[in-house]
Design a protein around this motif. Sequence first.
Motif, PDB file in Angstrom:
ATOM      1  N   LEU A 207       1.249  -0.991  -0.130  1.00 17.00           N
ATOM      2  CA  LEU A 207       0.222   0.113   0.402  1.00 17.00           C
ATOM      3  C   LEU A 207       0.826   1.472   0.360  1.00 17.00           C
ATOM      4  CD1 LEU A 207      -3.187   0.406  -0.128  1.00 17.00           C
ATOM      5  CD2 LEU A 207      -2.881   0.762   2.963  1.00 17.00           C
ATOM      6  N   ARG A 208       0.476   1.939  -1.360  1.00 17.30           N
ATOM      7  CA  ARG A 208       1.279   3.443  -1.003  1.00 17.30           C
ATOM      8  C   ARG A 208       0.493   4.392  -1.206  1.00 17.30           C
ATOM      9  NH1 ARG A 208      -0.054   3.070  -5.889  1.00 17.30           N
ATOM     10  NH2 ARG A 208       0.483   4.280  -7.962  1.00 17.30           N
ATOM     11  N   THR A 209       1.234   5.759  -0.766  1.00 17.09           N
ATOM     12  CA  THR A 209       0.437   6.862  -1.541  1.00 17.09           C
ATOM     13  C   THR A 209       1.118   7.168  -2.767  1.00 17.09           C
ATOM     14  OG1 THR A 209       0.520   7.644   1.130  1.00 17.09           O
ATOM     15  CG2 THR A 209       0.466   9.424  -0.550  1.00 17.09           C
ATOM     16  N   VAL A 210      -0.434   8.213  -3.914  1.00 14.62           N
ATOM     17  CA  VAL A 210       0.058   8.095  -4.819  1.00 14.62           C
ATOM     18  C   VAL A 210       0.398   9.985  -5.075  1.00 14.62           C
ATOM     19  CG1 VAL A 210      -1.381   8.346  -8.022  1.00 14.62           C
ATOM     20  CG2 VAL A 210      -1.490   6.356  -5.475  1.00 14.62           C
ATOM     21  N   ARG A 211       0.892   9.742  -5.240  1.00 20.10           N
ATOM     22  CA  ARG A 211       1.425  11.113  -6.172  1.00 20.10           C
ATOM     23  C   ARG A 211       1.561  11.786  -7.322  1.00 20.10           C
ATOM     24  NH1 ARG A 211       4.932   8.914  -1.951  1.00 20.10           N
ATOM     25  NH2 ARG A 211       5.114  10.811  -0.223  1.00 20.10           N
ATOM     26  N   THR A 212       0.634  12.826  -7.145  1.00 25.35           N
ATOM     27  CA  THR A 212       0.926  13.354  -8.514  1.00 25.35           C
ATOM     28  C   THR A 212       1.412  14.242  -9.284  1.00 25.35           C
ATOM     29  OG1 THR A 212      -0.874  15.367  -7.281  1.00 25.35           O
ATOM     30  CG2 THR A 212      -1.886  12.995  -8.005  1.00 25.35           C
ATOM     31  N   PRO A 213       1.709  14.324 -10.895  1.00 27.16           N
ATOM     32  CA  PRO A 213       2.597  14.934 -11.174  1.00 27.16           C
ATOM     33  C   PRO A 213       2.371  16.460 -10.866  1.00 27.16           C
ATOM     34  CG  PRO A 213       0.488  13.691 -13.136  1.00 27.16           C
ATOM     35  CD  PRO A 213       0.522  13.846 -11.528  1.00 27.16           C
ATOM     36  N   GLY A 214       1.220  16.862 -10.224  1.00 32.06           N
ATOM     37  CA  GLY A 214       1.525  18.365  -9.474  1.00 32.06           C
ATOM     38  C   GLY A 214       2.288  18.813  -8.965  1.00 32.06           C
ATOM     39  N   GLY A 215       2.551  17.367  -8.203  1.00 30.95           N
ATOM     40  CA  GLY A 215       3.438  17.220  -6.666  1.00 30.95           C
ATOM     41  C   GLY A 215       2.046  17.441  -6.243  1.00 30.95           C
TER      42      GLY A 215
ATOM     43  N   ASP B 206     -11.348   6.431 -15.925  1.00 29.56           N
ATOM     44  CA  ASP B 206     -10.228   5.077 -15.967  1.00 29.56           C
ATOM     45  C   ASP B 206      -9.777   5.043 -17.286  1.00 29.56           C
ATOM     46  OD1 ASP B 206     -10.738   5.103 -13.777  1.00 29.56           O
ATOM     47  OD2 ASP B 206     -11.938   3.474 -13.264  1.00 29.56           O
ATOM     48  N   SER B 207      -8.642   5.683 -18.269  1.00 31.10           N
ATOM     49  CA  SER B 207      -8.863   5.974 -19.391  1.00 31.10           C
ATOM     50  C   SER B 207      -6.750   5.393 -19.828  1.00 31.10           C
ATOM     51  CB  SER B 207      -8.499   7.286 -19.952  1.00 31.10           C
ATOM     52  OG  SER B 207      -8.019   8.139 -19.128  1.00 31.10           O
TER      53      SER B 207
ATOM     54  N   VAL C  89      -2.516  -0.343  -3.846  1.00 31.34           N
ATOM     55  CA  VAL C  89      -2.206  -0.972  -4.298  1.00 31.34           C
ATOM     56  C   VAL C  89      -2.394  -1.823  -5.206  1.00 31.34           C
ATOM     57  CG1 VAL C  89      -3.494  -3.216  -2.490  1.00 31.34           C
ATOM     58  CG2 VAL C  89      -0.729  -3.193  -3.714  1.00 31.34           C
ATOM     59  N   CYS C  90      -1.748  -1.729  -6.346  1.00 30.78           N
ATOM     60  CA  CYS C  90      -1.507  -2.771  -7.728  1.00 30.78           C
ATOM     61  C   CYS C  90      -1.507  -4.343  -7.908  1.00 30.78           C
ATOM     62  CB  CYS C  90      -0.912  -1.903  -8.590  1.00 30.78           C
ATOM     63  SG  CYS C  90      -1.226  -0.295  -8.734  1.00 30.78           S
ATOM     64  N   LEU C  91      -2.450  -4.934  -8.080  1.00 30.11           N
ATOM     65  CA  LEU C  91      -1.528  -6.431  -8.497  1.00 30.11           C
ATOM     66  C   LEU C  91      -1.867  -6.063 -10.156  1.00 30.11           C
ATOM     67  CD1 LEU C  91      -4.602  -8.213  -6.882  1.00 30.11           C
ATOM     68  CD2 LEU C  91      -2.357  -7.304  -6.420  1.00 30.11           C
ATOM     69  N   GLY C  92      -1.008  -7.175 -11.035  1.00 29.56           N
ATOM     70  CA  GLY C  92      -0.498  -7.072 -12.780  1.00 29.56           C
ATOM     71  C   GLY C  92      -0.235  -6.652 -12.969  1.00 29.56           C
ATOM     72  N   ARG C  93      -0.207  -5.480 -13.080  1.00 27.72           N
ATOM     73  CA  ARG C  93       0.383  -4.458 -13.556  1.00 27.72           C
ATOM     74  C   ARG C  93       0.684  -2.585 -12.355  1.00 27.72           C
ATOM     75  NH1 ARG C  93       2.194  -4.465 -19.131  1.00 27.72           N
ATOM     76  NH2 ARG C  93       1.039  -6.258 -19.714  1.00 27.72           N
ATOM     77  N   HIS C  94       1.066  -2.081 -11.865  1.00 32.88           N
ATOM     78  CA  HIS C  94       1.136  -1.230 -11.291  1.00 32.88           C
ATOM     79  C   HIS C  94       1.057   0.756 -12.168  1.00 32.88           C
ATOM     80  CE1 HIS C  94       2.855   1.076  -7.916  1.00 32.88           C
ATOM     81  NE2 HIS C  94       3.102   2.283  -8.863  1.00 32.88           N
ATOM     82  N   TRP C  95      -0.198   0.952 -11.518  1.00 36.02           N
ATOM     83  CA  TRP C  95      -1.144   1.885 -12.381  1.00 36.02           C
ATOM     84  C   TRP C  95      -0.231   3.077 -11.430  1.00 36.02           C
ATOM     85  CZ3 TRP C  95      -3.281   6.331 -10.298  1.00 36.02           C
ATOM     86  CH2 TRP C  95      -3.526   7.293 -10.948  1.00 36.02           C
ATOM     87  N   TYR C  96       0.362   3.914 -12.271  1.00 29.92           N
ATOM     88  CA  TYR C  96       1.259   5.203 -11.445  1.00 29.92           C
ATOM     89  C   TYR C  96       0.488   6.471 -12.740  1.00 29.92           C
ATOM     90  CZ  TYR C  96       4.674   5.707 -15.658  1.00 29.92           C
ATOM     91  OH  TYR C  96       5.110   5.426 -16.813  1.00 29.92           O
ATOM     92  N   PRO C  97      -0.171   7.709 -12.178  1.00 33.16           N
ATOM     93  CA  PRO C  97      -0.428   9.000 -13.078  1.00 33.16           C
ATOM     94  C   PRO C  97       0.206   8.945 -14.187  1.00 33.16           C
ATOM     95  CG  PRO C  97      -0.344   9.412 -10.800  1.00 33.16           C
ATOM     96  CD  PRO C  97       0.485   8.286 -11.073  1.00 33.16           C
ATOM     97  N   TYR C  98       0.309   8.937 -15.176  1.00 29.84           N
ATOM     98  CA  TYR C  98      -0.990   7.836 -16.311  1.00 29.84           C
ATOM     99  C   TYR C  98      -0.451   7.085 -17.115  1.00 29.84           C
ATOM    100  CZ  TYR C  98      -3.075  12.134 -14.197  1.00 29.84           C
ATOM    101  OH  TYR C  98      -3.584  13.034 -13.214  1.00 29.84           O
ATOM    102  N   GLY C  99       0.089   6.189 -16.347  1.00 31.68           N
ATOM    103  CA  GLY C  99      -0.305   4.761 -16.986  1.00 31.68           C
ATOM    104  C   GLY C  99       0.351   3.662 -16.325  1.00 31.68           C
ATOM    105  N   TYR C 100       1.035   2.613 -16.838  1.00 25.36           N
ATOM    106  CA  TYR C 100       1.444   0.974 -16.157  1.00 25.36           C
ATOM    107  C   TYR C 100       3.087   1.096 -16.555  1.00 25.36           C
ATOM    108  CZ  TYR C 100      -3.658   0.180 -15.555  1.00 25.36           C
ATOM    109  OH  TYR C 100      -5.246   0.343 -15.208  1.00 25.36           O
TER     110      TYR C 100
END
Length: 232
Positions: A46-54, A141-142, A62-73
């Motif tokens: 489990l993590r805190t997600v940080r956006t590109p704007g800071g 979810d794009s 937490v992710c399974l299979g592929r890790h999502w981050y803004p804005y990709g995998y």
Amino acid sequence: MDAELFPRARTEIAPGAVHVPDWLDTGRQRELLDACRDWARPPAGLRTVRTPGGGTMTARQVCLGRHWYPYGYASTVVDGDGSPVKPFPDWLGELARNAVADALGPETATTAEYDRDLHLGYDIALINFYDADARMGMHRDSDEKSDAPVVSLSLGDTCVFRFGNTATRTRPYTDVELRSGDLFVFGGASRLAYHGVPRVYEDTAPPELGLTGRLNVTLRVSGFRADGAVTG
């Protein structure tokens, strides 16, 4: 009071978007919660997600299979501890396909079956944990390369789930109360609808679940082959 006296009804919120109350019984909720607790442990936990704007998202993930981050995998936790992402278990894929069949019909579920040559199918889980102060802004979810329906399962505290339109983050939208065990599926014309969580109701989780807060398990088809190539 009415919600306590009468069963909540299955509802089509928008074309291709269906809310199925109480889809997971108590036993299945406990099994899924136990799995989520295992997945939340490090590494790749489990993590805190940080956006590109800071900024930071108030819901942790937490992710399974592929890790999502803004804005990709990615295949590793590129915005966290760098560990390989945890695998996506086959039973979650089966759960997702059953959910789509129940919500949208077996024909829709068939389109999301595994292609055994390309190894496609439900292969991503994004699991978000909300405490009482957490929110999720309106978003789509794009980042996937597939238009297969998104499957959303709720555990723990009740929330307001705001389901909007495909053109704007603003109205028109519909607010839906999602309780522990509820299923929400959106695909077809609603696959890219904006949606968010403006409120979580504290201390509303079923006591027998032993969970403080809310977990949302979101299951998706990435549209990437096992070798990382994009289909289509």
